[in-house]
Design a protein around this motif. Sequence first.
Motif, mmCIF file in Angstrom:
data_model
loop_
_atom_site.group_PDB
_atom_site.id
_atom_site.type_symbol
_atom_site.label_atom_id
_atom_site.label_comp_id
_atom_site.label_asym_id
_atom_site.label_seq_id
_atom_site.Cartn_x
_atom_site.Cartn_y
_atom_site.Cartn_z
ATOM 1 N N HIS A 1 1.030 -1.536 0.274
ATOM 2 C CA HIS A 1 0.343 -0.039 -0.429
ATOM 3 C C HIS A 1 1.126 1.109 -0.294
ATOM 4 C CE1 HIS A 1 -3.886 -2.458 0.713
ATOM 5 N NE2 HIS A 1 -3.038 -3.036 1.853
ATOM 6 N N ASN A 2 1.307 0.882 -1.220
ATOM 7 C CA ASN A 2 2.436 2.332 -1.026
ATOM 8 C C ASN A 2 2.432 3.644 -1.294
ATOM 9 O OD1 ASN A 2 2.140 1.330 -3.492
ATOM 10 N ND2 ASN A 2 3.773 2.223 -4.779
ATOM 11 N N SER A 3 2.625 5.101 -1.417
ATOM 12 C CA SER A 3 2.211 6.139 -1.428
ATOM 13 C C SER A 3 2.403 6.090 -3.407
ATOM 14 C CB SER A 3 2.475 7.104 -0.621
ATOM 15 O OG SER A 3 1.965 7.869 0.550
ATOM 16 N N PRO A 4 1.282 7.158 -3.654
ATOM 17 C CA PRO A 4 2.036 7.517 -5.330
ATOM 18 C C PRO A 4 3.043 8.309 -5.203
ATOM 19 C CG PRO A 4 -0.101 8.962 -4.073
ATOM 20 C CD PRO A 4 0.097 8.083 -2.970
ATOM 21 N N PRO A 5 3.383 8.285 -6.545
ATOM 22 C CA PRO A 5 4.424 8.983 -6.628
ATOM 23 C C PRO A 5 4.203 10.244 -6.497
ATOM 24 C CG PRO A 5 4.158 7.191 -8.622
ATOM 25 C CD PRO A 5 3.030 7.880 -7.479
ATOM 26 N N LYS A 6 5.162 11.777 -6.183
ATOM 27 C CA LYS A 6 5.384 13.080 -6.404
ATOM 28 C C LYS A 6 4.754 13.621 -7.794
ATOM 29 C CE LYS A 6 7.974 13.159 -2.090
ATOM 30 N NZ LYS A 6 8.678 13.646 -1.498
ATOM 31 N N ALA A 7 5.367 12.694 -8.862
ATOM 32 C CA ALA A 7 5.280 14.268 -10.062
ATOM 33 C C ALA A 7 4.042 13.621 -10.544
ATOM 34 C CB ALA A 7 6.193 12.423 -11.097
ATOM 35 N N ASN A 8 3.623 14.434 -10.955
ATOM 36 C CA ASN A 8 2.393 15.217 -11.711
ATOM 37 C C ASN A 8 1.744 13.563 -12.382
ATOM 38 O OD1 ASN A 8 1.951 17.699 -10.124
ATOM 39 N ND2 ASN A 8 2.913 18.880 -11.760
#
Length: 362
Positions: free
Chosen positions: A69-76
């Motif tokens: 359950h990782n976090s989404p990438p910081k990129a748009n």
Amino acid sequence: MLHSYLFPISYAFFTFPIAAAFFTVPFLIVQYRRHGYIHKYRALILYLLLLYLMNAVYLILLPLPSSFHNSPPKANSYFQWIPFNFLSDIARETAVRANEPSTYWHLLKERAFLQVAFNVALTVPFGLFLRYYFRANWVRCLAFSFALSLFFEVTQVTGIYGIYDYPYRLFDVDDLITNTLGGLIGYLAAEWLASHLPRIDKLDESVDLSAKRVTYTRRALAAAIDWLILLPAGAILAILRIPFPYAYTLLIAVYFMAIPYSTNGLTPGKWVVRIRLRGRDERIRAGELFVRYGLLYLIVAGLNLAYPAVAVRQFPPVLLIPYAVGLFAMDATFAVHLVRCVFNRKRRLFYEARSGTGHVIT
């Protein structure tokens, strides 16, 4: 940055023996079927290909996120669609000055340049293998290198096909370009490499299969395939409640005596690895098969299987103990005999010597 590459590489080498163990059986089957024997140089090349692919996959995927359950990438966006965007990254980050050659070496320390160099180098061995071993032309090399890179990018952007909640690396069209370029560089380098190595398509020219010995590895693989086929039939007979001695004897008589007699020494397992039994004459005899498999499967193997299936359940202790002692003595003697035969090619297994049978390559 170097550490981020060394970790996946070391992990690939650490897990390579496990992958090689799973790879060995299909490798042996394919080599026996296609070439009739195992060439050590061909085997070395294919195991090196396996090691390379493991390194490539680990370099692309590792390190993994700490949680599914990782976090989404910081990129748009999860995608970078601008071709050759890496040129602007290098220009923005570089300390190199075009009019100062003494600054050029700084490229070797800069992240953007090293990332491009890594992406190119990643698939150079792939192009080498494609041309040298698989004899692929440049069009196929281009297509397969692009396909491999696309597989890497899709695997990353899908979070390894849904295993992770979010992608942990972005889909970058520049990676497709640089990986494909690396494959083509490997293809070109393979021409020089091939001039210094044996030609793969010439390895079998002077090989006489009739003079080659059938190894115990090959025979064991054939036997394993045969017994994998026999197990379901044995299970059916057990469900039908046919007593073990009758069911087992029936299976051995049909599979290892009747079938090889009708096929002149072939069983399905022997057919897969391209060997067959041959007796004193070119045509195998029923008596030879009876002696061979009667000694091996009805006596040696049969007495071992009958101990838990019959003796433990039905024999009184006064008979069970001497049965177990005699069984141990027989097995120990056979084990010593087998080891001596494996390490001395002139020796024959006792059931082969008694029956006058042996294996030949088809």
